[in-house]
Design a protein around this motif. Structure first.
Motif, PDB file in Angstrom:
ATOM      1  N   PHE B  17       0.857  -1.158   0.000  1.00 28.60           N
ATOM      2  CA  PHE B  17       0.000   0.000   0.000  1.00 28.60           C
ATOM      3  C   PHE B  17       0.901   1.217   0.000  1.00 28.60           C
ATOM      4  CE2 PHE B  17      -1.924  -3.432   2.413  1.00 28.60           C
ATOM      5  CZ  PHE B  17      -3.016  -3.689   1.603  1.00 28.60           C
ATOM      6  N   GLY B  18       0.499   2.231  -0.722  1.00 32.42           N
ATOM      7  CA  GLY B  18       1.311   3.422  -0.732  1.00 32.42           C
ATOM      8  C   GLY B  18       2.049   3.556  -2.038  1.00 32.42           C
ATOM      9  N   LEU B  19       3.160   4.289  -1.990  1.00 32.97           N
ATOM     10  CA  LEU B  19       3.881   4.617  -3.211  1.00 32.97           C
ATOM     11  C   LEU B  19       4.545   3.384  -3.829  1.00 32.97           C
ATOM     12  CD1 LEU B  19       5.533   7.908  -1.950  1.00 32.97           C
ATOM     13  CD2 LEU B  19       3.683   7.686  -3.605  1.00 32.97           C
ATOM     14  N   HIS B  47      -3.286   7.526  -6.427  1.00 29.50           N
ATOM     15  CA  HIS B  47      -4.348   8.040  -5.560  1.00 29.50           C
ATOM     16  C   HIS B  47      -3.902   9.397  -5.003  1.00 29.50           C
ATOM     17  CE1 HIS B  47      -6.866   8.404  -1.960  1.00 29.50           C
ATOM     18  NE2 HIS B  47      -7.676   7.537  -2.507  1.00 29.50           N
ATOM     19  N   ALA B  49      -3.961  10.612  -2.148  1.00 29.77           N
ATOM     20  CA  ALA B  49      -3.216  10.481  -0.889  1.00 29.77           C
ATOM     21  C   ALA B  49      -1.761  10.118  -1.164  1.00 29.77           C
ATOM     22  CB  ALA B  49      -3.868   9.427   0.006  1.00 29.77           C
ATOM     23  N   ASP B  50      -1.535   9.342  -2.219  1.00 24.60           N
ATOM     24  CA  ASP B  50      -0.163   8.970  -2.562  1.00 24.60           C
ATOM     25  C   ASP B  50       0.574  10.129  -3.218  1.00 24.60           C
ATOM     26  OD1 ASP B  50      -0.113   6.354  -1.554  1.00 24.60           O
ATOM     27  OD2 ASP B  50      -1.264   5.631  -3.272  1.00 24.60           O
ATOM     28  N   ASP B  53       1.694  12.229  -0.415  1.00 25.12           N
ATOM     29  CA  ASP B  53       2.869  11.626   0.224  1.00 25.12           C
ATOM     30  C   ASP B  53       4.125  11.914  -0.581  1.00 25.12           C
ATOM     31  OD1 ASP B  53       1.518  10.606   2.311  1.00 25.12           O
ATOM     32  OD2 ASP B  53       1.631   8.504   1.706  1.00 25.12           O
ATOM     33  N   GLU B  56       5.384  15.365  -0.269  1.00 20.76           N
ATOM     34  CA  GLU B  56       6.030  15.579   1.019  1.00 20.76           C
ATOM     35  C   GLU B  56       7.468  15.043   1.048  1.00 20.76           C
ATOM     36  OE1 GLU B  56       3.158  13.987   3.822  1.00 20.76           O
ATOM     37  OE2 GLU B  56       1.694  15.479   3.172  1.00 20.76           O
ATOM     38  N   GLU B  81      -5.374  16.103   1.026  1.00 25.23           N
ATOM     39  CA  GLU B  81      -4.521  15.098   1.658  1.00 25.23           C
ATOM     40  C   GLU B  81      -3.204  15.671   2.154  1.00 25.23           C
ATOM     41  OE1 GLU B  81      -5.413  12.145   2.252  1.00 25.23           O
ATOM     42  OE2 GLU B  81      -7.237  12.027   1.062  1.00 25.23           O
TER      43      GLU B  81
END
Lengths: 461, 461
Positions: B17-19, B47, B49-50, B53, B56, B81
């Motif tokens: 899950f995630g990048l 997504h 949210a990704d 991330d 960031e 997000e």
């Protein structure tokens, strides 16, 4: 962002949600009077979560009396809401017939949640009370590892072929099939039962009958594996704002679904554990008695005692120095306190960032460099302040210089250690939240004493 | 319950899950090469949210370059997000036209979430980009206090008259009215718009058309007030397993609805704050630079420094005693460490119990008594252990007795203080989570030194 206002129990809001005021006393009175009718009048209107809260407020004798007076009152949902320690007590106290009635109308995930914490005898009592199909579903779930998605999911899913239209889905839902109590999506599956997307009920209700379901699926769709950690599942829900997630097995086949309310409970529990771990407390309950509570806190106190004795050994090496300059004994706890706080700050920041995946291999080096920088900055600032304090109030310029340098070094080491310890534990698959808290404060004590007294011995003697 | 397995980033699950692995490096390369097409290929499938991330993980220069290469990529959801500190930077960097497009398709609660943290200029930029009706809804929400239900709710609700049938509700939903992106209930209201119950979409879909909606409402129905704290709202969601909650104004009229995904975010943030507060860290972000981070940690370090100086003053009163018996200087940090840990354990337990309402006026006395009991038990145990250690390794029976008694007393006081401090703060409406952490460890230091050196002076000299 500003600090949030207090959201814990305040006087004016305590009564808005939760138990009606005075009800605990009223229930106690009804129990003493053996007044079954009054108990029913008091308890029947309550939400199961509130009944569970109320049971937790009574003592064991009162609970027994309540159970025999409030026949048929404890249903499956009350059992679900109860704290584990109490649940076992209540299940043992319930007559088998009542237990059977209580668990029969629960979804399988709630039954699993109840059964997994019981001893063999209690498990048999609950499983025996279930219908055959439910029993099989529960036993299947129990075969998955503890704290896995397989334990958390409900086996009841609403799935339809991927080629269906909105009209076909509506007709299917309205055909009188057995639907779960709570569901928010219809899951599309291919012929081998692999989930390929889902459609919200809101979207189905607002789309023309001829629309193909696969054309109105949600972008957020993703699945979790039946053996994923429940903490990972909760993280996925929170990150992607999901409402429900299909669970698949090794062959990518749909085996269940997890809904957000269960994910929220997991998120809450994981946070609570991390919080208590930072303070060196094993999981605890407000209903625990003195002996249990003392036992749960013993372990970290023992670790602290051992580490503190090592720190004492470090100090003992410098007894001769302290004998000559007693002021060092006066000042050394300052170095230890500051290093302990700086280390805990770095640990807490790193543990949270690891939990949210904000800290990961691709930025670990940058974060470590930042912690060194923070330690150097704050170490210098507080070293300078403390050096001046010693100079002004104790008129000891050399000791002032020693404590300034010692604070600078130890705060930098504490910051560095505070981020390296969680990173290292995480690297080796150990939960950094559980192992980092009181440990770091005691290690920083040791380092603080050694650096301060060591420099003092070199410079002053 | 056993300790849960580690649910933070482990090697084998970091990629699930995630990048996607390596994407940060690929994006950096594309930025350096000024390759807009490649950036679109990398970022478009992610997504929001990704994407947030990923932004960031970049530095400021890279983010600027990315924004000008990835035209139209940053939509409203990505802004939602983003971490607050970054969001302001991105909004300032976006051309006005792109910002307008980005925020226009968000629900009002997400716009509020973005706008409330911006400065006046940024607020105007976002508000000016909204359609008139949305702008009014957002401005209305901003008039509610920060961290209130009014800020968290979305104004878009699906409400129907309480006397309608399932058929009427279905026809209404399918009539092409403008429905929110996400909704799970239809809210029943009386003629004065007071919500009187809600029905899940699943229940509507599976019930005969002639069924009256009021006969199939959910038992769990409850409302929150528009000025309730968001933390209280999150607690209500978690306790009663709600999916959405209608929000009412002073006249009990329906003004909005809060959905569980927002409540879950609040729960997560509140936990995170409490966790960091226990370590003496103000809210923080992994993207903060050295200077910001150092500043955020300064406050509690300063409190610690002041308290540690008070502790040093206490020790200074006993300089004469220490001069005669240097072993006391060696042993005194043990008393302080143990008391600090015992106090933090009691604080953490009480703060959590207050947050979950498990600790409340009706059982406060019992919990305080329990903490005294725990302090007495563990104080006695560790006093005895430490007394024996001093006897065996230092051959000082009297000093062993002194440290045994001192540990017994200070651990009991630490337990008692650890529960009384949060209870008292809470009584006066101060968030016990924010104020109890590092404070208690430094106070216990002072008490520990005083008790140990005081008894030693009385007994040994």
């Amino acid at each position: 962002m500003d600090t949030r206002p207090d959201s814990t129990m305040a006087d004016d809001e305590a009564d808005d949600f939760g138990l009606p005021p005075g009800i605990v006393e009223d229930v106690r009175e009804a129990i003493e009077a053996g007044d079954s009718a009054r108990l029913h009048a008091l308890l029947d209107p309550l939400h199961p979560a509130d009944v569970a809260d109320l049971l937790e407020q009574l003592d064991q004798r009162e609970r027994r009396a309540l159970l025999s007076l409030w026949r048929g009152g404890v249903d499956g949902e009350v059992l679900s809401e109860l704290d584990e320690s109490l649940r076992e007590e209540i299940i043992e106290a319930l007559p088998p017939g009542e237990l059977a009635l209580a668990v029969r109308d629960l979804e399988t995930d709630d039954v699993v949640d109840i059964v997994e914490d019981l001893d063999a005898e209690g498990q048999e009592a609950v499983l025996g009370a279930l219908a055959a199909a439910d029993r099989i579903a529960v036993e299947k779930a129990l075969a998955y590892p503890e704290y896995s998605a397989g334990r958390l999911m409900q086996a009841e899913v609403v799935r339809v072929p991927e080629y269906w239209t909105v009209g076909e889905a509506i007709d299917f839902l309205r055909s009188g099939v057995d639907l779960p109590d709570q569901f928010y999506h219809v899951i599309l599956v291919d012929p081998r039962l692999k989930p390929v997307g889902y459609v919200t009920l809101g979207r189905i209700l607002s789309s023309p009958r001829s629309t193909r379901l696969r054309d109105i699926t949600e972008d957020s769709f993703r699945t979790v594996h039946v053996r994923d950690e429940e903490g990972t599942v909760a993280h996925v829900f929170n990150k992607y704002h999901l409402i429900s997630v299909p669970v698949v097995d090794d062959d990518d086949r749909l085996v269940g679904v997890i809904t957000i309310d269960d994910a929220m409970t997991v998120l809450d529990e994981e946070h609570e554990e991390d919080y208590l771990a930072l303070a060196g407390v094993d999981e605890t309950s407000i209903g625990d008695r003195v002996w249990e509570t003392a036992k749960r806190r013993f372990r970290w106190l023992l670790v602290t005692l051992i580490a503190a004795n090592v720190a004492a050994q470090v100090i003992a090496q410098f007894e001769a120095t302290i004998e000559q300059i007693v002021l060092l004994a006066v000042l050394m706890p300052i170095v230890a306190s500051m290093a302990g706080n700086a280390g805990t700050q770095a640990v807490a920041t790193a543990v949270r960032a690891l939990a949210t995946r904000d800290l990961n291999p691709s930025n670990a080096l940058r974060v470590v460099r930042r912690e060194i920088g923070v330690g150097l900055v704050n170490g210098f600032a507080f070293g300078a302040i403390m050096g001046l304090v010693v100079l002004i109030f104790f008129h000891e310029p050399m000791i002032g210089l020693v404590i300034a340098v010692a604070l600078w070094i130890t705060l930098t080491l504490a910051s560095l250690g505070g981020v390296l310890v969680p990173l290292t534990l995480n690297r080796f698959g150990i939960d950094p939240a559980v192992a980092s808290g009181p440990f770091v404060t005691t290690v920083t004590d040791i380092v603080g004493f050694f650096v301060f007294l060591g420099i003092a011995t070199m410079v002053l003697l």
